[in-house]
Design a protein around this motif. Structure first.
Motif, PDB file in Angstrom:
ATOM      1  N   PHE A 108       0.829  -1.201   0.000  1.00 31.67           N
ATOM      2  CA  PHE A 108       0.000   0.000   0.000  1.00 31.67           C
ATOM      3  C   PHE A 108       0.870   1.259   0.000  1.00 31.67           C
ATOM      4  O   PHE A 108       0.661   2.194  -0.781  1.00 31.67           O
ATOM      5  N   GLY A 109       1.887   1.278   0.882  1.00 34.83           N
ATOM      6  CA  GLY A 109       2.771   2.441   0.962  1.00 34.83           C
ATOM      7  C   GLY A 109       3.500   2.672  -0.353  1.00 34.83           C
ATOM      8  O   GLY A 109       3.609   3.816  -0.831  1.00 34.83           O
ATOM      9  N   ALA A 110       4.005   1.596  -0.950  1.00 30.80           N
ATOM     10  CA  ALA A 110       4.734   1.742  -2.211  1.00 30.80           C
ATOM     11  C   ALA A 110       3.805   2.258  -3.306  1.00 30.80           C
ATOM     12  O   ALA A 110       4.189   3.111  -4.120  1.00 30.80           O
ATOM     13  N   THR A 111       2.559   1.774  -3.304  1.00 29.74           N
ATOM     14  CA  THR A 111       1.591   2.268  -4.283  1.00 29.74           C
ATOM     15  C   THR A 111       1.347   3.753  -4.079  1.00 29.74           C
ATOM     16  O   THR A 111       1.254   4.525  -5.046  1.00 29.74           O
ATOM     17  N   ALA A 112       1.245   4.156  -2.802  1.00 30.02           N
ATOM     18  CA  ALA A 112       1.039   5.572  -2.524  1.00 30.02           C
ATOM     19  C   ALA A 112       2.200   6.389  -3.081  1.00 30.02           C
ATOM     20  O   ALA A 112       1.999   7.432  -3.712  1.00 30.02           O
ATOM     21  N   TRP A 150       7.266  10.565   3.725  1.00 27.96           N
ATOM     22  CA  TRP A 150       6.596  10.646   5.025  1.00 27.96           C
ATOM     23  C   TRP A 150       5.092  10.577   4.900  1.00 27.96           C
ATOM     24  O   TRP A 150       4.422   9.982   5.749  1.00 27.96           O
ATOM     25  N   LEU A 151       4.556  11.178   3.844  1.00 23.59           N
ATOM     26  CA  LEU A 151       3.104  11.061   3.666  1.00 23.59           C
ATOM     27  C   LEU A 151       2.721   9.609   3.391  1.00 23.59           C
ATOM     28  O   LEU A 151       1.717   9.113   3.922  1.00 23.59           O
ATOM     29  N   GLY A 152       3.547   8.930   2.595  1.00 29.14           N
ATOM     30  CA  GLY A 152       3.271   7.519   2.339  1.00 29.14           C
ATOM     31  C   GLY A 152       3.313   6.706   3.619  1.00 29.14           C
ATOM     32  O   GLY A 152       2.424   5.890   3.891  1.00 29.14           O
ATOM     33  N   LEU A 153       4.320   6.980   4.434  1.00 26.61           N
ATOM     34  CA  LEU A 153       4.447   6.253   5.697  1.00 26.61           C
ATOM     35  C   LEU A 153       3.278   6.575   6.623  1.00 26.61           C
ATOM     36  O   LEU A 153       2.734   5.690   7.300  1.00 26.61           O
ATOM     37  N   LEU A 154       2.872   7.850   6.621  1.00 26.78           N
ATOM     38  CA  LEU A 154       1.770   8.272   7.486  1.00 26.78           C
ATOM     39  C   LEU A 154       0.483   7.562   7.090  1.00 26.78           C
ATOM     40  O   LEU A 154      -0.247   7.043   7.944  1.00 26.78           O
ATOM     41  N   ILE A 158       8.466  -0.589  16.136  1.00 19.86           N
ATOM     42  CA  ILE A 158       9.357  -1.451  15.353  1.00 19.86           C
ATOM     43  C   ILE A 158       8.755  -1.705  13.974  1.00 19.86           C
ATOM     44  O   ILE A 158       9.439  -1.618  12.946  1.00 19.86           O
ATOM     45  N   GLN A 159       7.457  -1.957  13.968  1.00 16.33           N
ATOM     46  CA  GLN A 159       6.819  -2.262  12.689  1.00 16.33           C
ATOM     47  C   GLN A 159       6.874  -1.059  11.748  1.00 16.33           C
ATOM     48  O   GLN A 159       7.194  -1.195  10.556  1.00 16.33           O
ATOM     49  N   LEU A 160       6.583   0.128  12.293  1.00 18.74           N
ATOM     50  CA  LEU A 160       6.586   1.319  11.446  1.00 18.74           C
ATOM     51  C   LEU A 160       7.994   1.646  10.964  1.00 18.74           C
ATOM     52  O   LEU A 160       8.195   2.086   9.823  1.00 18.74           O
ATOM     53  N   THR A 161       8.986   1.434  11.849  1.00 23.28           N
ATOM     54  CA  THR A 161      10.359   1.705  11.431  1.00 23.28           C
ATOM     55  C   THR A 161      10.763   0.787  10.289  1.00 23.28           C
ATOM     56  O   THR A 161      11.344   1.231   9.288  1.00 23.28           O
ATOM     57  N   LEU A 162      10.416  -0.504  10.439  1.00 23.28           N
ATOM     58  CA  LEU A 162      10.746  -1.450   9.366  1.00 23.28           C
ATOM     59  C   LEU A 162      10.036  -1.052   8.079  1.00 23.28           C
ATOM     60  O   LEU A 162      10.620  -1.097   6.987  1.00 23.28           O
ATOM     61  N   LEU A 163       8.795  -0.624   8.221  1.00 21.24           N
ATOM     62  CA  LEU A 163       8.032  -0.205   7.047  1.00 21.24           C
ATOM     63  C   LEU A 163       8.714   0.985   6.371  1.00 21.24           C
ATOM     64  O   LEU A 163       8.880   1.023   5.144  1.00 21.24           O
ATOM     65  N   GLY A 164       9.119   1.967   7.191  1.00 21.34           N
ATOM     66  CA  GLY A 164       9.795   3.145   6.642  1.00 21.34           C
ATOM     67  C   GLY A 164      11.087   2.763   5.942  1.00 21.34           C
ATOM     68  O   GLY A 164      11.387   3.241   4.835  1.00 21.34           O
ATOM     69  N   TRP A 165      11.858   1.874   6.592  1.00 20.10           N
ATOM     70  CA  TRP A 165      13.121   1.450   5.966  1.00 20.10           C
ATOM     71  C   TRP A 165      12.843   0.730   4.656  1.00 20.10           C
ATOM     72  O   TRP A 165      13.584   0.888   3.686  1.00 20.10           O
ATOM     73  N   ILE A 201      16.535   8.966  11.282  1.00 20.22           N
ATOM     74  CA  ILE A 201      15.389   9.887  11.200  1.00 20.22           C
ATOM     75  C   ILE A 201      14.094   9.094  11.088  1.00 20.22           C
ATOM     76  O   ILE A 201      13.096   9.409  11.741  1.00 20.22           O
ATOM     77  N   ILE A 202      14.126   8.058  10.252  1.00 19.80           N
ATOM     78  CA  ILE A 202      12.902   7.270  10.095  1.00 19.80           C
ATOM     79  C   ILE A 202      12.506   6.622  11.410  1.00 19.80           C
ATOM     80  O   ILE A 202      11.332   6.618  11.791  1.00 19.80           O
ATOM     81  N   ALA A 203      13.514   6.121  12.151  1.00 16.73           N
ATOM     82  CA  ALA A 203      13.191   5.504  13.447  1.00 16.73           C
ATOM     83  C   ALA A 203      12.588   6.539  14.391  1.00 16.73           C
ATOM     84  O   ALA A 203      11.575   6.271  15.059  1.00 16.73           O
ATOM     85  N   LEU A 204      13.173   7.728  14.452  1.00 19.19           N
ATOM     86  CA  LEU A 204      12.654   8.755  15.363  1.00 19.19           C
ATOM     87  C   LEU A 204      11.254   9.206  14.955  1.00 19.19           C
ATOM     88  O   LEU A 204      10.370   9.374  15.798  1.00 19.19           O
ATOM     89  N   GLY A 205      11.068   9.409  13.648  1.00 19.10           N
ATOM     90  CA  GLY A 205       9.750   9.823  13.186  1.00 19.10           C
ATOM     91  C   GLY A 205       8.702   8.762  13.440  1.00 19.10           C
ATOM     92  O   GLY A 205       7.573   9.065  13.848  1.00 19.10           O
TER      93      GLY A 205
END
Lengths: 48, 235, 218
Positions: C25-29, C53-57, C100-107, C130-134
């Motif tokens: 989904f994120g990659a499609t976004a 960041w919008l994709g991750l959000l 952890i899940q969101l960080t992995l997703l961001g990476w 930065i991705i981990a902190l965000g």
């Protein structure tokens, strides 16, 4: 920013009218809502 | 159970009447008596309604925070009603603030929205509290509704200064602080009169709205008449 | 808390297809954002941080809304609350797992961004940090609101409604820091944005943990 911004009365009136209008409309709807609710709760009390 | 202050039912109406009178006076001074400002000219007159709105919006939201904290500690529903009332009135003022800010920005900077930190923070605050009002509509259990909206209010309130500083940092390019060096009573009279006008209006509105919320809550908590009859028959 | 975290991670491992779905989904976004701009490589590179960041959000609302799914089934949340465990431990377990899940997703989204927007960087460790902190900034309030909205109808609508205005500072500083890493940082402003992000994380990890007990209690 040299000199004075000339004119702009239209903006001023819009701002004031918007503020007064919104506050007025809110007040009116608030009082209507309150009356409705009060009369309804009175009805309920009567029925009981 | 005490569902709010019913001892003085007329008080909010009196406050609103005073507020209307003061608002008319203050706006008269602001529109016709005060001289145009040196740089901003006539547009400066927007400030006589904009700045009082800003102060009072902040006040309403701060009152909401106080209500939220008291509700979390005491669990009395009159504070929940006051919370709902002050958030709704605060949202109204924040919405007005955004509109006035946009109207001010157009002749001043040439654009409707300048990403000024104060204006942007107000918009974020407006959406945050609108979200809380929406949340309240979707929760049926009164206790959960009160606790959750109190929690959300505290979280959103803490966010306000962080948003302000981050936006200020983010948009540090054109900081045009409009500090009026012309400290003249002609500028201050409309500002102060309107500040009190909106304060009175706001207080009256919050009291009325809290009463409305209390009435609705009382209806919600009371068993529906049909059910009450049935229970009475079977008992 | 360790126990709660282990339970969450085990659960996430078992539902890893869901992670894959959110990633897709994120990659499609990210792909769709570039259609919003047009095939202009220079502009796409400029905006790449914001798009990431919008994709991750957007993806995060899916994971956060789902994260209380298993608790809601069979009323397991009430069972968990009956355990002699502090609700705060449950909260931090959940929030850490979401983090952890969101960080992995961001990476995982970074290579997609690099390929699509030509947004390569040789400061990869900073970017990952930065991705981990965000992601930490998203998961702390997101877990709390997820706990609320999971219990009501229309949860898919309400979670973003409550969460998005709140995380404006985190989003802003993450985007700024990410674009500094990608586009170059002549003023050495990266540190101050990371400080802001860290302060946001610290405030919300503390505050939400404090308030969580009130949200789930009956």
């Amino acid at each position: 920013m040299s000199g004075m911004v000339v004119g702009g009365w239209g903006y001023v009136w819009t701002a004031y009218a918007l503020t007064a209008g919104a506050l007025l409309i809110y007040g009116v709807t608030l009082i209507t809502r309150l009356r409705e609710e009060a009369s309804r709760s009175k009805m309920e009390a009567k029925r009981q | 159970m005490d569902y709010g202050n019913n001892r003085f039912p007329r008080t909010p109406y009196i406050l609103i009447a005073i507020g209307v009178a003061l608002f008319l006076t203050g706006s008269y001074f602001g529109l016709f008596v005060a001289p145009p400002e040196r740089y901003m000219g006539e547009v400066q007159r927007i400030m006589y309604v904009h700045v009082p709105t800003a102060w009072n919006a902040l006040l309403a939201i701060t009152f909401a925070l106080v209500c939220a904290i008291i509700f979390l500690f005491k669990g009395e529903f009159k504070w929940d009603a006051r919370l709902e009332a002050s958030i709704e009135v605060g949202c109204l003022l924040a919405f007005l603030l955004c509109c006035q800010g946009a109207i001010w920005a157009k002749p001043t900077w040439g654009v409707w929205w300048d990403w000024d930190p104060r204006l942007t923070t107000t918009a974020v605050l407006l959406f945050a509290f609108l979200g809380i009002l929406t949340l309240r509509k979707f929760v049926d259990d009164p206790v959960k509704r009160g606790v959750w909206s109190s929690v959300a209010t505290i979280i959103a309130y803490v966010d306000v200064p962080i948003v302000y500083f981050s936006v200020r940092w983010w948009n540090s390019l054109h900081q045009l602080q409009s500090s009026p060096e012309t400290v003249s009573s002609q500028f201050y009279i409309p500002l102060r009169v309107n500040a009190f006008a909106i304060l009175f209006l706001m207080t009256g509105f919050i009291m009325l709205r809290a009463r409305l919320a209390s009435l609705r809550l009382a209806q919600e908590v009371a068993p529906p008449p049909m059910l009450a009859e049935e229970v009475g028959e079977t008992a | 808390m360790i126990g709660a975290l282990r339970k969450e991670l085990l659960l996430q491992w078992r539902t890893r297809t869901q992670f894959m779905a959110v990633f897709i989904f994120g990659a499609t976004a990210l792909l769709l954002f570039s259609f919003g701009v047009g095939p202009n490589a220079e502009i796409l590179r400029q905006f790449s941080a914001g798009f990431l960041w919008l994709g991750l959000l957007l993806s995060s609302t899916l994971t956060l809304a789902e994260s209380f799914h298993s608790e809601m089934e069979n009323r397991a949340l009430e069972g968990l609350l009956l355990l002699p465990a502090d609700p705060r431990a449950l909260y931090y377990g959940k929030a850490l797992a979401n983090w952890i899940q969101l960080t992995l997703l961001g990476w995982a989204l970074v290579p997609v961004m690099v390929v699509l927007y030509d947004a390569g960087t040789n400061r990869l460790p900073s970017l990952l940090l930065i991705i981990a902190l965000g992601a930490a900034g998203l998961s702390a309030p997101g877990t709390l609101y997820g706990a609320m909205t999971a219990q009501i109808r229309a949860k898919q609508t309400l979670l973003p409604l409550l969460l998005f205005p709140l995380i404006v500072p985190a989003l802003l500083s993450s985007v700024k820091a990410t674009s500094l890493v990608i586009l170059g940082d002549p003023m050495h402003a990266l540190g101050s944005w990371l400080m802001l992000l860290g302060a946001f994380d610290a405030i919300y990890w503390a505050l939400c943990g404090l308030l969580y007990g009130r949200v789930v209690e009956d």
